[in-house]
Enzyme design. Structure first.
Site, short mmCIF file in Angstrom:
data_model
loop_
_atom_site.label_atom_id
_atom_site.label_comp_id
_atom_site.label_asym_id
_atom_site.label_seq_id
_atom_site.Cartn_x
_atom_site.Cartn_y
_atom_site.Cartn_z
CB CYS A 125 -1.00 -0.05 1.20
SG CYS A 125 -0.19 -0.35 2.88
CG HIS A 238 -0.35 4.15 4.70
ND1 HIS A 238 -1.06 3.91 6.02
CD2 HIS A 238 -0.10 3.04 4.12
CE1 HIS A 238 -1.09 2.84 6.31
NE2 HIS A 238 -0.41 2.26 5.19
N1 LIG Z 1 -5.06 -3.34 6.01
C1 LIG Z 1 -4.37 -2.76 4.81
O1 LIG Z 1 -4.26 -1.68 4.78
C2 LIG Z 1 -3.65 -3.45 3.99
C3 LIG Z 1 -3.18 -2.78 2.66
C4 LIG Z 1 -2.62 -3.71 1.69
C5 LIG Z 1 -2.56 -5.12 1.77
N2 LIG Z 1 -2.83 -5.66 2.83
C6 LIG Z 1 -2.81 -7.18 2.98
O2 LIG Z 1 -4.04 -7.71 2.86
C7 LIG Z 1 -4.03 -9.04 3.63
C8 LIG Z 1 -5.26 -8.65 4.77
O3 LIG Z 1 -5.11 -7.51 5.69
P1 LIG Z 1 -6.12 -7.06 6.40
O4 LIG Z 1 -5.57 -5.75 7.05
O5 LIG Z 1 -7.52 -7.08 5.87
O6 LIG Z 1 -5.91 -8.11 7.75
P2 LIG Z 1 -6.91 -8.45 8.89
O7 LIG Z 1 -8.15 -7.33 9.11
O8 LIG Z 1 -6.31 -8.95 10.17
O9 LIG Z 1 -7.83 -9.55 7.99
C9 LIG Z 1 -7.21 -10.65 7.95
C10 LIG Z 1 -8.21 -11.62 7.43
O10 LIG Z 1 -7.90 -12.81 6.89
C11 LIG Z 1 -8.65 -13.79 7.41
N3 LIG Z 1 -7.76 -14.89 7.90
C12 LIG Z 1 -6.78 -14.94 8.58
N4 LIG Z 1 -6.20 -16.46 8.74
C13 LIG Z 1 -6.91 -17.11 8.08
C14 LIG Z 1 -6.75 -18.64 7.65
N5 LIG Z 1 -6.02 -19.43 8.03
N6 LIG Z 1 -7.92 -19.03 6.83
C15 LIG Z 1 -8.73 -18.15 6.06
N7 LIG Z 1 -8.82 -16.71 6.28
C16 LIG Z 1 -7.92 -16.34 7.28
C17 LIG Z 1 -9.47 -13.25 8.41
O11 LIG Z 1 -10.37 -14.08 9.11
P3 LIG Z 1 -10.90 -13.96 10.54
O12 LIG Z 1 -11.83 -13.00 10.49
O13 LIG Z 1 -11.81 -15.43 10.46
O14 LIG Z 1 -9.74 -14.11 11.51
C18 LIG Z 1 -9.84 -11.90 8.13
O15 LIG Z 1 -10.86 -12.17 7.30
C19 LIG Z 1 -2.81 -8.95 4.28
O16 LIG Z 1 -1.99 -9.71 3.51
C20 LIG Z 1 -2.14 -7.61 4.22
O17 LIG Z 1 -0.89 -7.56 4.14
C21 LIG Z 1 -3.71 -4.95 4.01
#
Ligand SMILES: NC(=O)c1ccc[n+]([C@@H]2O[C@H](COP(=O)([O-])OP(=O)(O)OC[C@H]3O[C@@H](n4cnc5c(N)ncnc54)[C@H](OP(=O)(O)O)[C@@H]3O)[C@@H](O)[C@H]2O)c1
Length: 355
Positions: A125, A238
């Site tokens: 991001c 950000h």
């Molecule tokens: N946040 C950002 O600004 C951002 C920006 C760019 C890229 N990303 C990338 O996007 C991805 C997700 O980020 P996020 O911020 O959305 O994280 P998050 O809020 O922690 O959400 C994680 C998601 O993944 C699911 N999950 C975790 N472990 C799993 C498993 N073993 N099997 C199936 N589902 C699983 C979680 O489900 P539960 O709710 O059931 O735990 C939840 O739906 C990451 O790779 C991150 O690096 C994030």
């Protein structure tokens, strides 16, 4: 069209719902997948209560497009299964970004690199927000060196990090001690170095990603870069402070003119009222805001500019970019027009971010 959302309950997953609804993304089924913890929950999805299922070996059967945002480990295990099942995969994690055969796409910059790939990566991001203003300048006057400091919102670390900021802020204001859980440091009323491990070169993982991914996206392997990534107590969007050196002299006026006509950029640069990009102004927006555009007074040759930029990392830094990539890949795979994929169909090389 059957669409899987892996990580549907997370910060990016929930943002995908809003972006897909807003763009009128047509699907016969949205299959919401998450961990065992969320199986059976009902969430609002594009305005409809929709059940969440546990991701397992069978979850991706019959899927046409899968958006992955559940971390690199989940992508490494399940993206190959989705590909095997015939789906187009758009991955928000870092799992495949630097694989030479996987296009790393910012639609306003390098949409052509999608070709006929079925596994497509959404960049980091902070790299997306940095490159949105740098790429149009680089096209006119090639970049030589970039020094950037980031002020990153806590939602970049996921939904639990937002809860941590909110509850910690309440605790601290009530005179209690902050109890960090998601971050190693208190995040309320605090600024700290990005919470990723530091390598032998002194760079943390976020900084290393920014360098490698920027070089890949711009096709500029020699680009000299020095990022410093920080967390600030902001919920979303950000902000980055950028010093960019170009091959030839460039003035702030020239840069302002280029950026004013660039896709997905909004120049917010009113020195008379001190109105410039902020994290709050960028929150919920699809454009990257750019301002404080000025000549770097420490470079007597006039090759160097300084500016700040701010972007909503959950939208332009993740969900919106993922959906745009999915739309473009579907168009290429099916020969359809943008309007068939998205009713609002803002596809193409023009201003894709504005309604
Ligand atoms: N946040 C950002 O600004 C951002 C920006 C760019 C890229 N990303 C990338 O996007 C991805 C997700 O980020 P996020 O911020 O959305 O994280 P998050 O809020 O922690 O959400 C994680 C998601 O993944 C699911 N999950 C975790 N472990 C799993 C498993 N073993 N099997 C199936 N589902 C699983 C979680 O489900 P539960 O709710 O059931 O735990 C939840 O739906 C990451 O790779 C991150 O690096 C994030």
């Amino acid at each position: 069209m059957r669409v899987a959302i892996v990580g549907a309950t997370g910060a990016v997953g929930q943002e995908l719902s809003g972006v897909l609804a807003q763009r009128g993304f047509q699907a016969d089924e949205f299959r919401l997948l998450a961990s065992k913890r969320s199986a059976g929950k009902t969430v609002d999805w594009c305005g409809q209560p929709t059940k969440v299922h546990e991701l397992n070996a069978k979850s991706l059967a019959g899927i046409d497009v899968a958006f992955f945002s559940a971390g690199a480990g989940v992508s490494r295990e399940f993206a190959p299964r989705a590909l095997q099942a015939g789906a187009i995969v758009v991955d928000n994690s870092s799992a495949f970004r630097m694989q030479p055969d996987v296009p790393l796409i910012v639609p306003a910059i390098n949409a052509d690199a999608i070709c006929d790939a079925r596994l497509l990566a959404v960049p980091n991001c902070s790299a997306i927000i940095l490159l949105m203003p740098l790429a149009p300048l680089h096209r006119v006057n090639p970049l030589v060196r970039v020094v950037v400091s980031t002020y990153q919102a806590v939602s970049g670390a996921g939904a639990r990090a937002v809860d941590e900021l909110r509850s910690q802020a309440r605790e601290v204001l009530a005179g209690q001690a902050a109890r960090p859980a998601v971050f190693p440091e208190p995040c309320a009323f605090n600024v700290f170095s990005h919470n990723t491990p530091i390598g032998p070169d002194g760079l943390n993982v976020e900084e290393t990603k920014m360098i490698a991914e920027s070089r890949k996206i711009l096709g500029h392997p020699q680009l000299r870069m020095a990022p410093t990534c920080m967390r600030v107590p902001v919920v979303r969007a950000h902000l980055e402070s950028v010093t960019a050196e170009f091959s030839w002299p460039i003035t702030a006026e020239q840069a302002r003119e280029i950026l004013t006509s660039a896709a997905c950029i909004r120049v917010v640069d009113d020195a008379s009222t001190n109105r410039f990009p902020t994290s709050l102004l960028a929150s919920g927006q699809d454009d990257v805001l750019v301002g404080r555009i000025r000549r770097d007074a420490s470079d007597p040759r006039g090759h160097t500019l300084q500016f700040i930029c701010a972007g909503d990392q959950l939208r332009i830094g993740a969900a919106l970019t993922a959906v745009q990539i999915g739309e473009l890949a579907l168009q290429r795979a099916t020969g359809s027009t943008g309007a068939e994929v998205s009713e609002v169909g803002r596809i193409g090389r023009g201003r894709m971010c504005h309604p």
